[in-house]
Design a protein around this motif. Structure first.
Motif, PDB file in Angstrom:
ATOM      1  N   ALA A  97       8.421  57.300  30.533  1.00  0.00           N
ATOM      2  CA  ALA A  97       8.579  57.767  29.228  1.00  0.00           C
ATOM      3  C   ALA A  97       7.075  57.414  28.411  1.00  0.00           C
ATOM      4  CB  ALA A  97       9.702  57.075  28.528  1.00  0.00           C
ATOM      5  N   ARG A  98       6.594  58.305  27.767  1.00  0.00           N
ATOM      6  CA  ARG A  98       5.406  58.075  26.892  1.00  0.00           C
ATOM      7  C   ARG A  98       5.637  58.218  25.493  1.00  0.00           C
ATOM      8  NH1 ARG A  98       0.835  58.599  30.403  1.00  0.00           N
ATOM      9  NH2 ARG A  98       1.163  59.369  32.251  1.00  0.00           N
ATOM     10  N   GLY A  99       5.288  57.343  24.602  1.00  0.00           N
ATOM     11  CA  GLY A  99       5.221  57.569  23.248  1.00  0.00           C
ATOM     12  C   GLY A  99       3.885  57.831  22.623  1.00  0.00           C
ATOM     13  N   TYR A 100       2.916  57.628  23.497  1.00  0.00           N
ATOM     14  CA  TYR A 100       1.502  57.795  23.236  1.00  0.00           C
ATOM     15  C   TYR A 100       0.482  58.481  24.246  1.00  0.00           C
ATOM     16  CZ  TYR A 100       2.615  54.512  19.526  1.00  0.00           C
ATOM     17  OH  TYR A 100       3.286  53.738  18.321  1.00  0.00           O
ATOM     18  N   LEU A 101      -0.384  59.217  24.028  1.00  0.00           N
ATOM     19  CA  LEU A 101      -1.119  59.886  25.052  1.00  0.00           C
ATOM     20  C   LEU A 101      -2.325  59.203  25.641  1.00  0.00           C
ATOM     21  CD1 LEU A 101      -0.993  62.596  26.486  1.00  0.00           C
ATOM     22  CD2 LEU A 101      -2.688  63.565  24.757  1.00  0.00           C
ATOM     23  N   ALA A 179      10.469  50.489  22.542  1.00  0.00           N
ATOM     24  CA  ALA A 179       9.129  50.475  21.762  1.00  0.00           C
ATOM     25  C   ALA A 179       9.504  50.040  20.321  1.00  0.00           C
ATOM     26  CB  ALA A 179       8.844  51.962  21.964  1.00  0.00           C
ATOM     27  N   GLU A 180      10.788  50.321  19.940  1.00  0.00           N
ATOM     28  CA  GLU A 180      11.038  50.095  18.518  1.00  0.00           C
ATOM     29  C   GLU A 180      11.092  48.527  18.370  1.00  0.00           C
ATOM     30  OE1 GLU A 180      15.174  50.765  17.466  1.00  0.00           O
ATOM     31  OE2 GLU A 180      14.727  51.667  15.621  1.00  0.00           O
ATOM     32  N   LEU A 181      11.573  47.787  19.118  1.00  0.00           N
ATOM     33  CA  LEU A 181      11.831  46.413  18.904  1.00  0.00           C
ATOM     34  C   LEU A 181      10.332  45.884  19.067  1.00  0.00           C
ATOM     35  CD1 LEU A 181      14.334  43.764  20.368  1.00  0.00           C
ATOM     36  CD2 LEU A 181      11.874  43.449  20.964  1.00  0.00           C
ATOM     37  N   ALA A 182       9.623  46.357  20.004  1.00  0.00           N
ATOM     38  CA  ALA A 182       8.380  45.726  20.005  1.00  0.00           C
ATOM     39  C   ALA A 182       7.401  46.042  19.028  1.00  0.00           C
ATOM     40  CB  ALA A 182       7.527  46.209  21.438  1.00  0.00           C
ATOM     41  N   LEU A 183       7.438  47.158  18.359  1.00  0.00           N
ATOM     42  CA  LEU A 183       6.730  47.691  17.392  1.00  0.00           C
ATOM     43  C   LEU A 183       6.886  46.566  16.186  1.00  0.00           C
ATOM     44  CD1 LEU A 183       4.448  49.360  16.409  1.00  0.00           C
ATOM     45  CD2 LEU A 183       6.000  51.063  15.758  1.00  0.00           C
ATOM     46  N   ARG A 185       7.591  43.596  16.207  1.00  0.00           N
ATOM     47  CA  ARG A 185       6.950  42.462  16.480  1.00  0.00           C
ATOM     48  C   ARG A 185       5.427  42.504  16.996  1.00  0.00           C
ATOM     49  NH1 ARG A 185      12.633  40.305  19.418  1.00  0.00           N
ATOM     50  NH2 ARG A 185      13.720  40.918  17.465  1.00  0.00           N
ATOM     51  N   GLY A 186       4.731  43.733  16.598  1.00  0.00           N
ATOM     52  CA  GLY A 186       3.417  43.618  16.563  1.00  0.00           C
ATOM     53  C   GLY A 186       2.637  44.318  17.738  1.00  0.00           C
ATOM     54  N   VAL A 187       3.689  44.829  18.779  1.00  0.00           N
ATOM     55  CA  VAL A 187       3.174  45.384  20.079  1.00  0.00           C
ATOM     56  C   VAL A 187       3.683  46.618  20.163  1.00  0.00           C
ATOM     57  CG1 VAL A 187       3.478  45.329  22.476  1.00  0.00           C
ATOM     58  CG2 VAL A 187       3.424  42.857  21.208  1.00  0.00           C
ATOM     59  N   ILE A 188       2.692  47.678  20.251  1.00  0.00           N
ATOM     60  CA  ILE A 188       2.929  48.940  20.775  1.00  0.00           C
ATOM     61  C   ILE A 188       3.308  49.159  22.285  1.00  0.00           C
ATOM     62  CG2 ILE A 188       1.886  51.295  21.225  1.00  0.00           C
ATOM     63  CD1 ILE A 188       0.294  50.829  18.404  1.00  0.00           C
ATOM     64  N   VAL A 189       4.303  49.677  22.724  1.00  0.00           N
ATOM     65  CA  VAL A 189       4.499  50.083  24.097  1.00  0.00           C
ATOM     66  C   VAL A 189       4.083  51.448  24.202  1.00  0.00           C
ATOM     67  CG1 VAL A 189       6.441  50.226  25.879  1.00  0.00           C
ATOM     68  CG2 VAL A 189       6.586  48.392  24.144  1.00  0.00           C
ATOM     69  N   ASP A 213       3.357  44.944  33.001  1.00  0.00           N
ATOM     70  CA  ASP A 213       3.005  45.555  34.302  1.00  0.00           C
ATOM     71  C   ASP A 213       3.656  46.959  34.648  1.00  0.00           C
ATOM     72  OD1 ASP A 213       2.817  42.471  36.463  1.00  0.00           O
ATOM     73  OD2 ASP A 213       1.257  43.404  35.075  1.00  0.00           O
ATOM     74  N   SER A 214       4.583  47.120  33.792  1.00  0.00           N
ATOM     75  CA  SER A 214       5.490  48.207  34.013  1.00  0.00           C
ATOM     76  C   SER A 214       5.383  49.440  32.940  1.00  0.00           C
ATOM     77  CB  SER A 214       7.077  47.978  34.243  1.00  0.00           C
ATOM     78  OG  SER A 214       7.662  47.594  32.819  1.00  0.00           O
ATOM     79  N   SER A 215       4.520  48.835  31.864  1.00  0.00           N
ATOM     80  CA  SER A 215       4.321  49.509  30.747  1.00  0.00           C
ATOM     81  C   SER A 215       3.038  49.188  30.095  1.00  0.00           C
ATOM     82  CB  SER A 215       5.288  48.881  29.709  1.00  0.00           C
ATOM     83  OG  SER A 215       6.529  48.996  30.263  1.00  0.00           O
ATOM     84  N   ARG A 216       2.397  50.226  29.171  1.00  0.00           N
ATOM     85  CA  ARG A 216       1.156  49.832  28.784  1.00  0.00           C
ATOM     86  C   ARG A 216       1.462  49.065  27.355  1.00  0.00           C
ATOM     87  NH1 ARG A 216      -0.560  54.759  30.752  1.00  0.00           N
ATOM     88  NH2 ARG A 216      -2.605  54.652  31.943  1.00  0.00           N
ATOM     89  N   PHE A 217       1.029  47.779  27.053  1.00  0.00           N
ATOM     90  CA  PHE A 217       1.246  47.037  25.913  1.00  0.00           C
ATOM     91  C   PHE A 217       0.039  46.863  25.304  1.00  0.00           C
ATOM     92  CE2 PHE A 217       4.975  44.001  26.530  1.00  0.00           C
ATOM     93  CZ  PHE A 217       5.862  44.820  27.311  1.00  0.00           C
ATOM     94  N   TRP A 218       0.074  47.353  23.837  1.00  0.00           N
ATOM     95  CA  TRP A 218      -1.011  47.280  22.861  1.00  0.00           C
ATOM     96  C   TRP A 218      -0.820  46.608  21.953  1.00  0.00           C
ATOM     97  CZ3 TRP A 218      -1.697  53.371  22.761  1.00  0.00           C
ATOM     98  CH2 TRP A 218      -2.038  54.070  23.892  1.00  0.00           C
TER      99      TRP A 218
END
Ligand SMILES: Nc1ncnc(-c2cnn(Cc3cccc(F)c3)c2)c1Cl
Length: 284
Positions: A97-101, A179-183, A185-189, A213-218
């Motif tokens: 699943a992608r929320g960002y490109l 993604a909702e929980l992480a955002l 807390r300051g982290v984009i999944v 490792d399984s996701s892109r964390f920004w």
């Protein structure tokens, strides 16, 4: 126990009772190389983060975790980074699943205006947030190969319409919740990859879930579409490897050099930070 498979940063074993054991190593990979220098505690931190997500997502989808007790005969150093899991009949689709490109999806978008057959609006850049998260499945490439994008029709042909729809729904819900929980807390999944398998006709979440490792964390406060985003956990390693200090050239095809202690320590601290921010628990 019998060794079945080695991934870039994890190993898979079969236990006498028929269950499997996933062991996460302290290895880190960058520029398609698994580095020689381990990041102390990375395996344990990501294992505990994944277990935390499995519990939180239990109302969305059951998971394959049986126990975190170390099987008899295991090396003591595996404590905290080995998980006993049920053997599933894995569906041969990387459910992304992608929320960002970015990454491969951006490459496909630039070529065709679409990702996995999903046409996207014009004008999107590296790191753009998508109007809605999208399901972008890929095949499971052989070792050393590259995952190939699949359209939703490809997934239906492979798994049948009913299962394809469930794979997509579960993947999108896992991503939305993560993604909702992480955002908050300051982290984009930016994106995540899960693997699902069947057990007695039921879909079960396998592998690991919502780790760096399984996701892109920004880092959310550093997000700026139009350039490559900083990785929450791997940026120190990436920057050092391409700095003059390392004496290494990614294009050379040679193995990267060992990491200096301060890069290892800063990277370990990012894994601790990700765990503490997301779970609200202290790592100590
Ligand atoms: N519950 C399951 N049942 C059947 N198969 C799997 C399975 C097979 N492969 N993988 C990927 C992988 C996970 C870790 C270490 C590796 F080396 C490879 C996962 C699982 Cl998780």
């Amino acid at each position: 126990m019998k060794h079945l498979h080695s991934g870039k940063v994890r190993d898979l074993y079969e236990l006498p009772g028929g269950e499997l054991l996933i062991v996460a190593r302290d290895s880190i990979s960058a520029y398609d190389h698994v580095l020689d220098t381990p990041i102390p505690d990375k395996g344990r931190i990501l294992t505990q983060l994944s277990l935390w997500w499995f519990e939180r997502l239990a109302d969305v989808v059951p998971n394959h975790v049986v126990s975190t007790d170390l099987p008899d005969g295991s090396p003591a150093e595996w404590e905290g980074r080995a998980v006993v899991v049920r053997r599933l009949d894995m569906i041969p689709v990387e459910c992304v699943a992608r929320g960002y490109l970015t990454g491969g999806g951006l490459k496909d978008y630039r070529k065709s205006g679409a990702v996995c057959g999903i046409v996207l609006p014009e004008g999107l850049e590296d790191g753009s947030r998508l109007p809605e998260p999208i399901f972008t499945p890929t095949t499971k490439a052989a070792v050393g190969g590259h995952d190939q994008p699949m359209t939703y029709q490809d997934v239906e042909q492979l798994a049948g319409a009913g299962l394809a729809s469930r794979l997509r729904d579960i993947t999108m819900e896992v991503y939305r919740r993560g993604a909702e929980l992480a955002l908050e807390r300051g982290v984009i999944v930016a994106d995540t990859k899960i693997e699902l398998g069947l057990r007695e006709g039921e879909l079960v979440l396998g592998d690991e879930v919502l780790t760096p490792d399984s996701s892109r964390f920004w880092p959310a406060d550093d997000w700026e579409p139009g350039r490559s985003q900083k990785s929450f956990d791997k940026q120190f390693v990436r920057d050092w490897l391409v700095s003059p200090e390392s004496g290494w050239d990614p294009a050379s095809g040679t193995a990267p050099p060992a990491l200096p202690a301060h890069i290892v320590e800063q990277t370990r601290a990012k894994y601790v930070e990700a765990y503490e921010r997301l779970t609200g628990r202290s790592w100590a």
